[in-house]
Design a protein around this motif. Structure first.
Motif, mmCIF file in Angstrom:
data_model
loop_
_atom_site.group_PDB
_atom_site.id
_atom_site.type_symbol
_atom_site.label_atom_id
_atom_site.label_comp_id
_atom_site.label_asym_id
_atom_site.label_seq_id
_atom_site.Cartn_x
_atom_site.Cartn_y
_atom_site.Cartn_z
ATOM 1 N N LEU A 1 -10.301 -0.536 -9.879
ATOM 2 C CA LEU A 1 -10.949 0.818 -10.173
ATOM 3 C C LEU A 1 -10.191 1.629 -11.214
ATOM 4 C CD1 LEU A 1 -12.615 1.930 -6.852
ATOM 5 C CD2 LEU A 1 -13.774 0.867 -8.749
ATOM 6 N N LEU A 2 -8.736 1.555 -10.957
ATOM 7 C CA LEU A 2 -7.993 2.290 -11.904
ATOM 8 C C LEU A 2 -7.967 1.706 -13.130
ATOM 9 C CD1 LEU A 2 -5.515 4.525 -11.801
ATOM 10 C CD2 LEU A 2 -4.062 2.595 -11.530
ATOM 11 N N ILE A 3 -7.961 0.376 -13.528
ATOM 12 C CA ILE A 3 -7.919 -0.167 -14.614
ATOM 13 C C ILE A 3 -9.520 0.190 -15.411
ATOM 14 C CG2 ILE A 3 -8.277 -2.453 -15.890
ATOM 15 C CD1 ILE A 3 -6.093 -3.260 -13.718
ATOM 16 N N ILE A 4 -10.437 -0.024 -14.977
ATOM 17 C CA ILE A 4 -11.721 0.049 -15.608
ATOM 18 C C ILE A 4 -12.181 1.594 -15.490
ATOM 19 C CG2 ILE A 4 -12.794 -1.963 -14.649
ATOM 20 C CD1 ILE A 4 -14.398 -0.481 -12.451
ATOM 21 N N GLY A 5 -11.405 2.742 -15.128
ATOM 22 C CA GLY A 5 -11.278 3.891 -15.279
ATOM 23 C C GLY A 5 -12.042 4.631 -14.287
ATOM 24 N N GLN A 6 -12.415 4.205 -13.036
ATOM 25 C CA GLN A 6 -13.235 5.041 -12.004
ATOM 26 C C GLN A 6 -12.443 5.300 -10.941
ATOM 27 O OE1 GLN A 6 -16.227 5.718 -12.251
ATOM 28 N NE2 GLN A 6 -16.611 4.790 -14.353
ATOM 29 N N TYR A 7 -11.123 5.061 -10.919
ATOM 30 C CA TYR A 7 -10.135 5.415 -9.655
ATOM 31 C C TYR A 7 -10.255 6.967 -9.354
ATOM 32 C CZ TYR A 7 -6.208 5.933 -6.683
ATOM 33 O OH TYR A 7 -5.362 6.171 -5.683
ATOM 34 N N TYR A 8 -9.781 7.531 -10.220
ATOM 35 C CA TYR A 8 -9.628 8.963 -10.135
ATOM 36 C C TYR A 8 -10.894 9.753 -9.659
ATOM 37 C CZ TYR A 8 -5.134 8.100 -12.649
ATOM 38 O OH TYR A 8 -4.219 7.276 -12.943
ATOM 39 N N LEU A 9 -11.852 9.507 -10.196
ATOM 40 C CA LEU A 9 -13.151 9.967 -9.738
ATOM 41 C C LEU A 9 -13.577 9.669 -8.476
ATOM 42 C CD1 LEU A 9 -15.550 11.743 -10.127
ATOM 43 C CD2 LEU A 9 -16.944 9.669 -11.300
ATOM 44 N N PHE A 10 -13.248 8.258 -8.291
ATOM 45 C CA PHE A 10 -13.557 7.805 -6.632
ATOM 46 C C PHE A 10 -12.461 8.582 -5.731
ATOM 47 C CE2 PHE A 10 -11.722 4.684 -3.577
ATOM 48 C CZ PHE A 10 -12.833 4.609 -2.904
ATOM 49 N N LYS A 11 -11.341 8.889 -6.049
ATOM 50 C CA LYS A 11 -10.329 9.560 -5.384
ATOM 51 C C LYS A 11 -10.605 11.001 -5.007
ATOM 52 C CE LYS A 11 -6.684 10.953 -7.231
ATOM 53 N NZ LYS A 11 -6.842 12.195 -7.069
ATOM 54 N N SER A 12 -11.078 11.528 -6.232
ATOM 55 C CA SER A 12 -11.471 12.961 -5.804
ATOM 56 C C SER A 12 -12.721 13.104 -5.183
ATOM 57 C CB SER A 12 -11.879 13.560 -7.447
ATOM 58 O OG SER A 12 -10.634 13.595 -8.041
#
Length: 279
Positions: free
Chosen positions: A175-186
């Protein structure tokens, strides 16, 4: 029940940290085989122990949800105050997990070069197709809830659910690599606000997680039985490439950042090697 709940919490924490594999945590805690059996049992038409399997999975998933939500707050603090050091901690977790993977999952298996290259290529391709995603955006604005967002969150959940069962693969790393990690974490960190623009996407993430777990159990079982060496070589390629693409080249470095980032990298390695000793 307490053991299953605690095991689920540990798996949840592992799945919210890029580089740490929830599947590996299951192996270490001794619940991996039981989890696979429970999923397989639920999917069977006839199963005399279906209720026991459902109860077991409920306990593990409840613990995983607690671990995900609770640790997301800690990660939010780290990203807000020590973003570069946190990234190097993740890199240490990933890079030093390679010897653990070789000693554990790959023990007795021969490398298959083509699957290894495919694993490398997929991660590098994801990074190439998402330029700038390696930069740290710790507080993304919550997007407007629409059909496209809900579909995207289902995919995010499927990635999380699928990789939750795969030893050596970190869903948060993908998710971090495809750019969705920070939104998911938030989303996870703000679930207790009970805002609809947080709860609705999380519901669709949950749907995706269930789909991902079911699909992953089938896929992992098939490839492990028929193409074990090639499948594990592919996973190794994913891990190696992930430790490279997460390096924050765009960060501003000074002596303090360099020293603390090095310490964070070493700390990540110590955690992984400690898990290896436990295993």
């Amino acid at each position: 029940m307490i053991k299953n709940l605690i095991g689920g919490i540990a798996v949840g924490i592992a799945n919210v940290i890029p580089g740490v594999s929830g599947g590996t945590m299951m192996v270490i805690l001794g619940i991996f085989n039981r989890t696979m059996e429970a999923i397989s049992g639920i999917l069977k038409k006839e199963n005399a122990h279906r209720k026991d399997d459902i109860l077991f999975l409920f306990q593990v998933l409840l613990g995983a949800a607690i671990g995900l939500i609770g640790f997301a707050k800690i990660l939010e603090f780290l990203f807000n105050h020590y973003p570069t050091q946190t990234m190097y901690w993740f890199i240490g977790l990933i890079a030093l997990s390679i010897p653990l993977f070789l000693k554990g999952e790959m023990k007795g298996e021969k490398f298959k070069i083509i699957p290894l290259i495919c694993g490398l290529a997929i991660i590098f391709a994801l990074e190439f197709l998402n330029p700038g995603e390696g930069s740290v955006n710790v507080n993304p604005a919550f997007p407007t809830v629409d059909v496209m967002l809900c579909l995207t969150m289902i995919v995010v959940g499927m990635i999380g659910g699928a990789t939750m069962l795969m030893p050596g693969v970190s869903g948060s790393m993908v998710l971090l690599i495809i750019g969705q990690y920070y939104l998911f974490k938030s989303y996870l960190a703000n679930v207790t606000t009970f805002q609809l623009n947080v709860l609705i996407p999380l519901c669709f993430i949950g749907i995706g997680v269930l789909i991902g777990i079911a699909l992953s159990a089938k896929v992992c079982d098939y490839f492990i039985k028929h193409y074990k060496a090639g499948f594990l070589s592919f996973i190794l390629g994913l891990i190696i490439a992930s430790s490279l693409v997460l390096i924050p080249f765009d960060a501003t470095y000074d002596v303090f950042i360099i020293v603390t980032s090095l310490l964070a990298f070493v700390f990540g390695g110590v955690i992984v090697l400690g898990l290896g000793k436990l295993q």
